[in-house]
Design an enzyme around this catalytic site. Structure first.
Site, PDB file in Angstrom:
ATOM      1  N   SER A   1       0.792  -1.229   0.000  1.00  0.00           N
ATOM      2  CA  SER A   1       0.000   0.000   0.000  1.00  0.00           C
ATOM      3  C   SER A   1       0.824   1.278   0.000  1.00  0.00           C
ATOM      4  O   SER A   1       0.321   2.318  -0.415  1.00  0.00           O
ATOM      5  CB  SER A   1      -0.948  -0.002   1.205  1.00  0.00           C
ATOM      6  OG  SER A   1      -0.222  -0.078   2.420  1.00  0.00           O
TER       7      SER A   1
ATOM      8  N   HIS B   1      -6.197  -3.625  -0.301  1.00  0.00           N
ATOM      9  CA  HIS B   1      -6.103  -2.585  -1.326  1.00  0.00           C
ATOM     10  C   HIS B   1      -6.375  -3.137  -2.723  1.00  0.00           C
ATOM     11  O   HIS B   1      -5.865  -2.602  -3.714  1.00  0.00           O
ATOM     12  CB  HIS B   1      -4.739  -1.907  -1.267  1.00  0.00           C
ATOM     13  CG  HIS B   1      -4.564  -1.002  -0.095  1.00  0.00           C
ATOM     14  ND1 HIS B   1      -4.975   0.311  -0.105  1.00  0.00           N
ATOM     15  CD2 HIS B   1      -4.062  -1.235   1.141  1.00  0.00           C
ATOM     16  CE1 HIS B   1      -4.711   0.866   1.070  1.00  0.00           C
ATOM     17  NE2 HIS B   1      -4.163  -0.054   1.844  1.00  0.00           N
TER      18      HIS B   1
ATOM     19  N   LYS C   1     -12.361   0.071   2.983  1.00  0.00           N
ATOM     20  CA  LYS C   1     -11.789   0.741   1.815  1.00  0.00           C
ATOM     21  C   LYS C   1     -12.821   0.718   0.679  1.00  0.00           C
ATOM     22  O   LYS C   1     -13.812   1.432   0.736  1.00  0.00           O
ATOM     23  CB  LYS C   1     -10.452   0.100   1.452  1.00  0.00           C
ATOM     24  CG  LYS C   1      -9.401   0.314   2.554  1.00  0.00           C
ATOM     25  CD  LYS C   1      -8.065  -0.289   2.218  1.00  0.00           C
ATOM     26  CE  LYS C   1      -6.990   0.082   3.229  1.00  0.00           C
ATOM     27  NZ  LYS C   1      -7.285  -0.276   4.619  1.00  0.00           N
TER      28      LYS C   1
END
Length: 400
Positions: free
Chosen positions: A189, A217, A246
């Site tokens: 990330s 991610h 996220k």
């Protein structure tokens, strides 16, 4: 509390400040989104372009998620006031676990308060002193901490270095390890680099090792229908961890997905699961709705990657030093921690919200502005932000 202890703490804080590494939080006084209202140092700015959230698909303020969350309170209440095995499991918790497992192509999944908890939970119940874990050097702090809690032998390989990984696999196998698990982020990330899962899984098969991937991610926007990095590459991995914080709505909550026996044992032995409150019903209901949006969200994924290319090309044309990649994480490399903070401050003056990243989040000398694209940003937003980067970059000497 002793005066000596507080003096030591104060000296540590002063040292962090002197090194230009003090992190300061700013107040968002609007919903999370592509444009936000921010209060900082007595200054409030409206309609600021937000380039540092993990809100990849722009779902954090999606009307459908807000609506189902509101409706959930009448049917399921506010909070569970308990851990899962006592009286903290509602029908919707199992619905989400089964829905998520089907989405990820796994037999079952188990929910946690956050992916940090999931990564803290996954290793210790499954592996013992007779086993080995081989971890990528750039893995997230939660994986590192989870491995520390486990009694398995520990090995570390250089980031995405398959020769080094194979050397560690040979070493672990030759040492008599009963089971070997390779642990890696799906996307690293801080850099936006994609893990080399095809080669990782090939080596795992060669040495009879398991593969665990943290896909925080990637889930929601990488691979067909956003099913993550394994789907992106067309490979299979044994255990997936991830987050709802996220792309999957941007709230909170984590999970582990994998074979039924693995999930069943984690329900019995995973300490962050056994000793933490269940996820709130509103978050669970909204996560179910988010999965529906994600599965049908090809238009959002297309927009996200269109934005990413436009943004990367624009920054490069201005002369900024970027790390290569295809992921919506686009790091702008500045090197110096103070410079990254000065740049972030100047950008805020120009209506662009970013954060400087520096040690210990990244290595010393590798400070950066980590920009992140999302599908909610328009070309007008991106052009506005590029103009801000041009002005701020010249003001602090990052570009000429």
């Amino acid at each position: 509390m002793t005066a000596a202890f507080l003096t030591q703490i104060s000296e540590t804080l002063a040292s962090i400040e002197a090194e230009g590494m003090m992190k300061r939080e700013r107040l968002i006084t609007s919903p999370q989104g592509g444009r936000i209202t921010v209060e900082h140092a007595g200054q409030q700015r409206e309609n600021v372009v937000n380039l540092c959230a993990n809100n990849y698909l722009g779902l954090a303020d999606h009307p459908a998620l807000i609506a189902v969350a509101k409706d959930s309170y009448d049917a399921h209440g506010f909070g569970m006031a308990s851990v899962r095995f006592i009286c903290g499991t509602q029908d919707i918790h199992r619905q989400l676990e089964q829905r998520l497992a089907a989405f990820l192509g796994k037999e079952d999944s188990i929910l946690f308060a956050a992916c940090f908890d999931a990564n803290a939970a996954v290793f210790e119940p499954l592996l013992g002193p007779e086993d080995a874990i081989i971890s990528d050097a750039l893995n997230h702090a939660s994986i590192i901490d989870g491995i520390r809690l486990c009694k398995a032998r520990r090995y570390r390989y250089s980031n995405s270095d398959m020769d080094d990984l194979e050397a560690k696999l040979k070493e672990a196998r030759n040492s008599g390890a009963r089971h070997i698990m390779i642990a890696t982020d799906g996307v690293f990330s801080m850099d936006g680099y994609l893990a080399n899962l095809p080669d990782v899984t090939n080596l795992a098969q060669k040495y009879a090792a398991l593969v665990m991937v943290d896909d925080c991610h990637a889930t929601g926007f990488m691979g067909p229908q956003g099913r993550g990095m394994a789907a992106h590459y067309g490979v299979d991995v044994d255990i997936l961890t991830g987050t709802f914080g996220k792309a999957l709505g941007g709230a909170i909550g984590g999970y582990i997905a994998g074979p039924q026996a693995v999930i069943d044992l984690l329900r019995q032995r995973a300490r962050p699961y056994l000793f933490s409150n269940s996820l709130p019903p509103a978050m669970v209901i909204a996560a179910l709705a988010a999965l529906d949006l994600v599965e049908a969200g090809d238009d959002l994924r297309w927009q996200l990657f269109e934005n990413t290319k436009y943004w990367r090309d624009g920054l490069a044309s201005l002369g900024f030093d970027l790390l290569d990649g295809e992921h919506p994480i686009v790091p702008v490399m500045l090197g110096d921690a103070r410079l990254s903070q000065q740049m972030a401050t100047k950008l805020f003056d120009h209506g662009v919200y970013v954060a400087g990243f520096f040690f210990p989040v990244v290595p010393k000398g590798a400070a950066r502005i980590r920009t992140q694209m999302n599908a909610a940003l328009t070309k007008t937003d991106l052009d506005f932000a590029l103009d801000g980067f041009a002005k701020a970059g010249r003001a602090v000497g990052a570009i000429s």
